[in-house]
Design a protein around this motif. Structure first.
Motif, PDB file in Angstrom:
ATOM      1  N   PRO B  18       0.833  -1.212   0.000  1.00  0.00           N
ATOM      2  CA  PRO B  18       0.000   0.000   0.000  1.00  0.00           C
ATOM      3  C   PRO B  18       0.863   1.257   0.000  1.00  0.00           C
ATOM      4  CG  PRO B  18       0.051  -0.983   2.175  1.00  0.00           C
ATOM      5  CD  PRO B  18       0.769  -1.940   1.270  1.00  0.00           C
ATOM      6  N   VAL B  19       0.296   2.317  -0.564  1.00  0.00           N
ATOM      7  CA  VAL B  19       0.988   3.590  -0.664  1.00  0.00           C
ATOM      8  C   VAL B  19       0.149   4.678   0.005  1.00  0.00           C
ATOM      9  CG1 VAL B  19       1.802   5.393  -2.243  1.00  0.00           C
ATOM     10  CG2 VAL B  19       2.053   2.983  -2.861  1.00  0.00           C
ATOM     11  N   GLU B  20       0.821   5.543   0.764  1.00  0.00           N
ATOM     12  CA  GLU B  20       0.167   6.730   1.281  1.00  0.00           C
ATOM     13  C   GLU B  20       1.140   7.900   1.194  1.00  0.00           C
ATOM     14  OE1 GLU B  20      -0.815   7.253   5.539  1.00  0.00           O
ATOM     15  OE2 GLU B  20      -2.777   7.974   4.865  1.00  0.00           O
ATOM     16  N   LEU B  21       0.788   8.868   0.384  1.00  0.00           N
ATOM     17  CA  LEU B  21       1.587  10.079   0.254  1.00  0.00           C
ATOM     18  C   LEU B  21       0.890  11.164   1.057  1.00  0.00           C
ATOM     19  CD1 LEU B  21       2.220   9.885  -3.588  1.00  0.00           C
ATOM     20  CD2 LEU B  21       3.811   9.303  -1.776  1.00  0.00           C
ATOM     21  N   LYS B  22       1.626  11.751   1.987  1.00  0.00           N
ATOM     22  CA  LYS B  22       1.011  12.690   2.916  1.00  0.00           C
ATOM     23  C   LYS B  22       0.994  14.125   2.393  1.00  0.00           C
ATOM     24  CE  LYS B  22       2.036  10.121   7.186  1.00  0.00           C
ATOM     25  NZ  LYS B  22       1.221   9.071   6.703  1.00  0.00           N
ATOM     26  N   CYS B  23      -0.088  14.801   2.717  1.00  0.00           N
ATOM     27  CA  CYS B  23      -0.234  16.214   2.363  1.00  0.00           C
ATOM     28  C   CYS B  23      -1.037  16.894   3.463  1.00  0.00           C
ATOM     29  CB  CYS B  23      -0.942  16.368   1.030  1.00  0.00           C
ATOM     30  SG  CYS B  23      -1.363  18.082   0.623  1.00  0.00           S
ATOM     31  N   ASN B  24      -0.491  17.978   3.997  1.00  0.00           N
ATOM     32  CA  ASN B  24      -1.225  18.820   4.931  1.00  0.00           C
ATOM     33  C   ASN B  24      -1.262  20.238   4.390  1.00  0.00           C
ATOM     34  OD1 ASN B  24      -0.018  16.548   6.859  1.00  0.00           O
ATOM     35  ND2 ASN B  24      -1.865  17.410   7.775  1.00  0.00           N
ATOM     36  N   TYR B  25      -2.324  20.945   4.702  1.00  0.00           N
ATOM     37  CA  TYR B  25      -2.463  22.280   4.151  1.00  0.00           C
ATOM     38  C   TYR B  25      -2.851  23.271   5.243  1.00  0.00           C
ATOM     39  CZ  TYR B  25      -7.507  21.536   4.347  1.00  0.00           C
ATOM     40  OH  TYR B  25      -8.776  21.295   4.776  1.00  0.00           O
ATOM     41  N   SER B  26      -2.668  24.530   4.905  1.00  0.00           N
ATOM     42  CA  SER B  26      -3.072  25.624   5.777  1.00  0.00           C
ATOM     43  C   SER B  26      -3.795  26.645   4.920  1.00  0.00           C
ATOM     44  CB  SER B  26      -1.843  26.253   6.440  1.00  0.00           C
ATOM     45  OG  SER B  26      -2.201  27.397   7.175  1.00  0.00           O
ATOM     46  N   TYR B  27      -5.056  26.907   5.278  1.00  0.00           N
ATOM     47  CA  TYR B  27      -5.850  27.895   4.540  1.00  0.00           C
ATOM     48  C   TYR B  27      -7.045  28.244   5.386  1.00  0.00           C
ATOM     49  CZ  TYR B  27      -8.389  30.197   0.785  1.00  0.00           C
ATOM     50  OH  TYR B  27      -9.051  31.110   0.029  1.00  0.00           O
ATOM     51  N   SER B  28      -7.375  29.505   5.456  1.00  0.00           N
ATOM     52  CA  SER B  28      -8.423  29.951   6.366  1.00  0.00           C
ATOM     53  C   SER B  28      -9.829  29.726   5.825  1.00  0.00           C
ATOM     54  CB  SER B  28      -8.232  31.427   6.702  1.00  0.00           C
ATOM     55  OG  SER B  28      -8.195  32.189   5.515  1.00  0.00           O
ATOM     56  N   GLY B  29      -9.972  29.586   4.511  1.00  0.00           N
ATOM     57  CA  GLY B  29     -11.291  29.408   3.926  1.00  0.00           C
ATOM     58  C   GLY B  29     -11.534  27.968   3.517  1.00  0.00           C
ATOM     59  N   SER B  30     -12.341  27.787   2.482  1.00  0.00           N
ATOM     60  CA  SER B  30     -12.619  26.452   1.947  1.00  0.00           C
ATOM     61  C   SER B  30     -11.760  26.231   0.709  1.00  0.00           C
ATOM     62  CB  SER B  30     -14.102  26.316   1.585  1.00  0.00           C
ATOM     63  OG  SER B  30     -14.886  26.334   2.731  1.00  0.00           O
ATOM     64  N   PRO B  31     -10.740  25.405   0.824  1.00  0.00           N
ATOM     65  CA  PRO B  31      -9.827  25.239  -0.312  1.00  0.00           C
ATOM     66  C   PRO B  31     -10.323  24.168  -1.285  1.00  0.00           C
ATOM     67  CG  PRO B  31      -9.051  23.943   1.521  1.00  0.00           C
ATOM     68  CD  PRO B  31     -10.316  24.616   1.985  1.00  0.00           C
ATOM     69  N   GLU B  32      -9.735  24.214  -2.453  1.00  0.00           N
ATOM     70  CA  GLU B  32      -9.887  23.121  -3.401  1.00  0.00           C
ATOM     71  C   GLU B  32      -8.515  22.433  -3.450  1.00  0.00           C
ATOM     72  OE1 GLU B  32     -11.486  24.325  -7.137  1.00  0.00           O
ATOM     73  OE2 GLU B  32     -11.415  22.302  -7.982  1.00  0.00           O
ATOM     74  N   LEU B  33      -8.500  21.121  -3.247  1.00  0.00           N
ATOM     75  CA  LEU B  33      -7.246  20.380  -3.175  1.00  0.00           C
ATOM     76  C   LEU B  33      -7.085  19.469  -4.387  1.00  0.00           C
ATOM     77  CD1 LEU B  33      -5.251  20.565  -0.707  1.00  0.00           C
ATOM     78  CD2 LEU B  33      -7.567  21.314  -0.172  1.00  0.00           C
ATOM     79  N   PHE B  34      -5.815  19.331  -4.798  1.00  0.00           N
ATOM     80  CA  PHE B  34      -5.478  18.548  -5.973  1.00  0.00           C
ATOM     81  C   PHE B  34      -4.247  17.685  -5.686  1.00  0.00           C
ATOM     82  CE2 PHE B  34      -7.929  21.262  -8.891  1.00  0.00           C
ATOM     83  CZ  PHE B  34      -7.960  22.461  -8.204  1.00  0.00           C
ATOM     84  N   TRP B  35      -4.119  16.615  -6.467  1.00  0.00           N
ATOM     85  CA  TRP B  35      -2.848  15.916  -6.595  1.00  0.00           C
ATOM     86  C   TRP B  35      -2.440  15.957  -8.064  1.00  0.00           C
ATOM     87  CZ3 TRP B  35       0.709  14.237  -3.261  1.00  0.00           C
ATOM     88  CH2 TRP B  35       0.347  14.090  -1.920  1.00  0.00           C
ATOM     89  N   TYR B  36      -1.191  16.389  -8.284  1.00  0.00           N
ATOM     90  CA  TYR B  36      -0.594  16.384  -9.606  1.00  0.00           C
ATOM     91  C   TYR B  36       0.515  15.333  -9.628  1.00  0.00           C
ATOM     92  CZ  TYR B  36      -2.866  20.706 -11.111  1.00  0.00           C
ATOM     93  OH  TYR B  36      -3.789  21.647 -11.489  1.00  0.00           O
ATOM     94  N   VAL B  37       0.782  14.798 -10.819  1.00  0.00           N
ATOM     95  CA  VAL B  37       1.821  13.794 -10.959  1.00  0.00           C
ATOM     96  C   VAL B  37       2.712  14.151 -12.145  1.00  0.00           C
ATOM     97  CG1 VAL B  37       0.351  12.293 -12.385  1.00  0.00           C
ATOM     98  CG2 VAL B  37       2.298  11.306 -11.182  1.00  0.00           C
ATOM     99  N   GLN B  38       3.987  13.868 -11.993  1.00  0.00           N
ATOM    100  CA  GLN B  38       4.930  14.065 -13.095  1.00  0.00           C
ATOM    101  C   GLN B  38       5.747  12.796 -13.275  1.00  0.00           C
ATOM    102  OE1 GLN B  38       7.561  17.483 -12.812  1.00  0.00           O
ATOM    103  NE2 GLN B  38       7.625  17.618 -15.047  1.00  0.00           N
ATOM    104  N   TYR B  39       5.456  12.064 -14.343  1.00  0.00           N
ATOM    105  CA  TYR B  39       6.233  10.876 -14.679  1.00  0.00           C
ATOM    106  C   TYR B  39       7.531  11.315 -15.331  1.00  0.00           C
ATOM    107  CZ  TYR B  39       1.731   8.662 -13.849  1.00  0.00           C
ATOM    108  OH  TYR B  39       0.550   8.261 -13.277  1.00  0.00           O
ATOM    109  N   SER B  40       8.510  10.389 -15.337  1.00  0.00           N
ATOM    110  CA  SER B  40       9.825  10.715 -15.867  1.00  0.00           C
ATOM    111  C   SER B  40       9.733  11.237 -17.295  1.00  0.00           C
ATOM    112  CB  SER B  40      10.704   9.462 -15.822  1.00  0.00           C
ATOM    113  OG  SER B  40      11.972   9.735 -16.342  1.00  0.00           O
ATOM    114  N   ARG B  41      10.332  12.408 -17.516  1.00  0.00           N
ATOM    115  CA  ARG B  41      10.399  13.035 -18.842  1.00  0.00           C
ATOM    116  C   ARG B  41       9.020  13.383 -19.407  1.00  0.00           C
ATOM    117  NH1 ARG B  41      14.639   9.527 -18.810  1.00  0.00           N
ATOM    118  NH2 ARG B  41      13.449   7.786 -19.659  1.00  0.00           N
TER     119      ARG B  41
END
Lengths: 116, 108
Positions: B18-41
């Motif tokens: 299993p994989v878990e990549l962690k992300c925490n954020y700081s924002y005072s309002g209601s954010p929109e969150l994304f995950w982007y990926v960059q494969y080699s080249r």
């Protein structure tokens, strides 16, 4: 169809020189973004255009950086009096625009700028 | 101010684990969150966004407002998942803030 393109792919310049980086967005995309990515970092927001106007330029680091999008399509990022710290990959992205609901940004391949 | 933190620069897992990549954020309002990926080249590309609540390539991410987290998960890692992953936040305006990225390395 064609994606976002950026030219040149690589640019080497000397400290103090002026450079221009070009971005061709996807046809029909009204929103255009510039980011800067330094080694080991994520993309850092520079400026956002909606149409021809810069809707948010809060990420431009100082007045040596300027960007234009005169006809609402192609954009040029201009850097005056380049410094070694400006060396980075400059990314451009475009999207249909915030009025389109879920607004996906499509990224170009980037321009790698090296200031000697 | 809006801020995104990805605590791991590198995550190595064995294929099938299993994989878990962690992300925490700081924002005072209601954010929109994304995950982007960059494969080699390849170019940076959107993987998924929290408002879609979708699974892409077996990856899911749930927005936890209480913990201000948006961790990316996949039950069984594949070799083709090896890439750089960036968590990103969009606030009230169109400005997107990215984290520093996590390199996922799937060991065969």
């Amino acid at each position: 169809g064609a994606g976002v393109s950026q030219t040149p792919s690589n640019k080497v310049t000397e400290k103090g020189k002026y450079v221009e980086l070009r971005c061709d967005p996807i046809s029909g995309h009204t929103a255009l973004y510039w980011y800067r990515q330094s080694l080991g970092q994520g993309p850092e927001f520079l400026i956002y255009f909606q149409g021809t106007g810069a809707a948010d330029d809060s990420g431009l680091p100082n007045d040596r950086f300027f960007a234009v999008r005169p006809e609402g399509s192609v954009s040029t990022l201009k850097i005056q009096r380049t410094e070694r710290g400006d060396s980075a990959v400059y990314l451009c992205a475009s999207s249909l625009g915030p009025q389109q609901g879920q607004d996906t940004q499509y990224f170009g391949p980037g321009t790698r700028l090296t200031v000697l | 101010a809006q801020r995104v933190t990805q605590p791991e620069k590198l995550l190595s897992v064995f294929k099938g684990a299993p994989v878990e990549l962690k992300c925490n954020y700081s924002y005072s309002g209601s954010p929109e969150l994304f995950w982007y990926v960059q494969y080699s080249r390849q170019r940076l590309q959107l993987l998924l966004r929290h408002i879609s609540r979708e699974s892409i390539k077996g990856f899911t991410a749930d927005l936890n407002k209480g913990e201000t987290s948006f961790h990316l998960k996949k039950p069984f890692a594949q070799e083709e998942d090896s890439a750089m992953y960036y968590c990103a936040l969009k606030g009230s305006y169109q400005k997107v803030t990215f984290g520093t990225g996590t390199k996922l390395q799937v060991i065969p």
